[in-house]
Design a protein around this motif. Structure first.
Motif, mmCIF file in Angstrom:
data_model
loop_
_atom_site.group_PDB
_atom_site.id
_atom_site.type_symbol
_atom_site.label_atom_id
_atom_site.label_comp_id
_atom_site.label_asym_id
_atom_site.label_seq_id
_atom_site.Cartn_x
_atom_site.Cartn_y
_atom_site.Cartn_z
ATOM 1 N N LEU A 1 -4.589 6.831 -1.317
ATOM 2 C CA LEU A 1 -3.701 5.731 -0.777
ATOM 3 C C LEU A 1 -3.820 5.018 -2.347
ATOM 4 C CD1 LEU A 1 -5.571 3.055 -0.461
ATOM 5 C CD2 LEU A 1 -5.717 3.939 1.792
ATOM 6 N N TYR B 1 -7.912 -4.128 5.848
ATOM 7 C CA TYR B 1 -6.733 -3.643 6.202
ATOM 8 C C TYR B 1 -7.429 -2.357 7.208
ATOM 9 C CZ TYR B 1 -4.370 -5.249 2.093
ATOM 10 O OH TYR B 1 -3.729 -6.126 1.052
ATOM 11 N N GLU B 2 -6.216 -1.643 7.767
ATOM 12 C CA GLU B 2 -6.475 -0.623 8.658
ATOM 13 C C GLU B 2 -5.185 0.518 8.465
ATOM 14 O OE1 GLU B 2 -6.814 -0.554 13.380
ATOM 15 O OE2 GLU B 2 -4.805 -0.233 12.702
ATOM 16 N N VAL B 3 -5.622 1.854 8.071
ATOM 17 C CA VAL B 3 -4.668 2.561 8.021
ATOM 18 C C VAL B 3 -4.746 3.562 9.208
ATOM 19 C CG1 VAL B 3 -4.142 4.614 6.555
ATOM 20 C CG2 VAL B 3 -4.359 2.506 5.612
ATOM 21 N N THR B 4 -3.532 3.985 9.765
ATOM 22 C CA THR B 4 -3.445 4.812 11.075
ATOM 23 C C THR B 4 -2.637 6.119 10.657
ATOM 24 O OG1 THR B 4 -3.525 2.847 12.383
ATOM 25 C CG2 THR B 4 -2.905 5.062 13.397
ATOM 26 N N ILE C 1 0.576 -1.175 -0.061
ATOM 27 C CA ILE C 1 0.100 0.050 0.051
ATOM 28 C C ILE C 1 0.801 1.163 0.068
ATOM 29 C CG2 ILE C 1 -1.757 1.258 1.288
ATOM 30 C CD1 ILE C 1 -2.994 -1.496 2.435
ATOM 31 N N LEU D 1 1.090 5.097 0.847
ATOM 32 C CA LEU D 1 0.660 5.978 1.558
ATOM 33 C C LEU D 1 1.361 7.380 1.713
ATOM 34 C CD1 LEU D 1 -0.172 3.437 4.558
ATOM 35 C CD2 LEU D 1 -1.990 4.846 3.407
ATOM 36 N N ARG E 1 -8.253 5.993 12.589
ATOM 37 C CA ARG E 1 -8.110 4.601 11.502
ATOM 38 C C ARG E 1 -9.051 4.838 10.732
ATOM 39 N NH1 ARG E 1 -5.377 1.196 15.654
ATOM 40 N NH2 ARG E 1 -4.829 2.272 17.576
ATOM 41 N N PHE F 1 1.694 8.110 7.524
ATOM 42 C CA PHE F 1 0.761 6.900 7.585
ATOM 43 C C PHE F 1 1.084 5.459 7.470
ATOM 44 C CE2 PHE F 1 -1.554 10.874 6.541
ATOM 45 C CZ PHE F 1 -2.835 10.581 7.133
ATOM 46 N N SER F 2 0.581 4.664 8.058
ATOM 47 C CA SER F 2 1.018 3.021 7.949
ATOM 48 C C SER F 2 -0.209 2.156 8.092
ATOM 49 C CB SER F 2 1.648 2.935 9.403
ATOM 50 O OG SER F 2 1.014 2.988 10.535
ATOM 51 N N SER F 3 0.141 1.168 7.627
ATOM 52 C CA SER F 3 -1.125 0.272 7.409
ATOM 53 C C SER F 3 -0.710 -1.264 8.115
ATOM 54 C CB SER F 3 -1.251 -0.151 6.010
ATOM 55 O OG SER F 3 -0.274 -0.990 5.291
#
Length: 390
Positions: A342, A382-385, A51, A53, A363, A57-59
């Motif tokens: 993204l 997925y989760e993106v924070t 991913i 981004l 999130r 940001f992180s996934s």
């Protein structure tokens, strides 16, 4: 949120009220969002999940179809689709549909206040092609069947109460739903090439067992430069569809090219149509309709194609997922700039589904419906924070 005023010079005297709708001119129909620099900057290189981004940001992967959600006994469903998040006093819950038949239904993942997965379970089973849906103000999930004469099922994100089929909301190829607590109605999209935009107003707000199903209508008056269009609503005579499809029962119904996602905020309902790559904006207060985005009216290369699911953030940004395209979630800002947020790489035979923010807005959850395999059994959630603006 301030956006374009769709009626610029369009209302003629008091005729709008007399005709039961709002007048607009076709010429006002052309000021959609344009490409520009997004608020989070350029996309970085692909991370370990493939991913791309913006910086900061992180996934992480939350679940895979056919595999047990980590730390639980629940096997994540195939073809994850529409989703929503719910605060539960301890953390939150992410609900996700399953767009398969037979089976369908929906599942949920429960998170602690720190974001750790604490449970996963089924909340709806034995339905068909559950595509998108919508969250209600009383914290249920409306799971919509995307089949001819499909139903809406009201489900419990906590998995305690049994799901209830809501026949009064009509039988058609349902896609998404969005609740309007001000007018105490629920907007609905229809995923066919000549689909309609509906609203269901329950007899008692909070109880979807009975109510009135209406379809958005469009009529014209005058000719040439004096031509105006009246947007209104008309009741669907037979919501069951037994006497004919709901979209054909009202002669003046306005038709849309494949209704998809639907999102309500600040007196506005945004919905997408995949056949023409548009994001529509229904301004519920004045009852007007405009285009928030139209790929055919973009200056240069359109950054957003294959428009599908849609959600919004606390800042007023719209996040629109692509079905195909180049597997991006793009955002449309309140000042009408559209930009990629993204991109998922290595999954070109999939689509992005179910974007939804955690209750605190930090999130973003979503799925790649067919993952790297291109099959419904290969879905990944997925989760993106990161530093989402509030």
């Amino acid at each position: 949120m301030e956006r374009r005023t769709f009626l610029r010079g369009a209302v003629i005297g008091g005729s709008a009220a007399a005709l039961g709708g709002t007048l607009w001119r076709g010429a006002a129909y052309a000021d959609p969002a344009q490409p520009g620099a997004g608020p989070y900057g350029a996309l970085g290189p692909a991370d370990a999940n493939g991913i791309r981004l913006p910086q900061g940001f992180s996934s992480r992967m939350i679940a895979r179809s056919g595999e047990k959600v980590t730390g639980t006994d629940y096997t994540w469903h195939n073809a994850p689709d529409g989703g929503a998040c719910y605060a539960d006093g301890e953390g939150w819950i992410y609900v996700s549909n399953s767009e398969i038949s037979p089976g369908g239904g929906a599942g949920a993942v429960k998170f602690s206040a720190a974001g750790a997965v604490t449970g996963a379970y089924r909340i709806l089973a034995d339905t068909r092609v559950n595509c998108a849906g919508g969250k209600t103000p009383w914290n249920t999930w409306l799971s919509c069947e995307e089949v001819d004469r499909g139903y809406v099922y009201e489900t419990d994100p906590w998995g305690v109460d049994a799901a209830v089929r809501r026949d009064a909301m009509g039988r058609f190829k349902h896609e998404a739903a969005a609740a309007d607590p001000v007018r105490k109605t629920i907007y609905l999209t229809e995923d066919v090439s000549d689909g309609c935009f509906y609203r269901f107003t329950p007899t008692t707000w909070g109880d979807l067992s009975a109510g009135r199903l209406e379809v958005l209508t469009e009529t014209t008056k005058g000719k040439g430069k004096n031509k105006t269009t009246v947007i209104g609503w008309a009741e669907v005579p037979d919501p069951s569809g037994a006497s004919g499809s709901t979209r054909t029962q009202v002669r003046t119904a306005k038709h849309f090219s494949g209704g998809e996602g639907c999102h309500y905020a600040d007196d506005t309902c945004w919905f997408t149509t995949k056949g023409d790559n548009r994001v529509w904006q229904y301004n519920a207060g004045p009852g007007t309709l405009e285009l928030a985005y139209d790929a055919s009216q973009v200056n240069g290369t359109a950054p957003l194609t294959g428009v599908d699911n849609i959600t919004g953030s606390a800042s007023g940004d719209l996040f629109v997922a692509e079905d195909g395209g180049n597997m991006e979630i793009c955002l449309i800002t309140p000042d009408e700039v559209v930009a990629p947020f993204l991109r998922i790489t290595g999954q070109s035979n999939s689509e992005i589904t179910g974007p939804a923010f955690s209750p605190d807005g930090t999130r973003l959850y979503f799925s790649s419906q067919r993952g790297t395999s291109g099959s419904s059994s290969g879905g990944i959630t997925y989760e993106v924070t990161g530093p989402f603006r509030g």
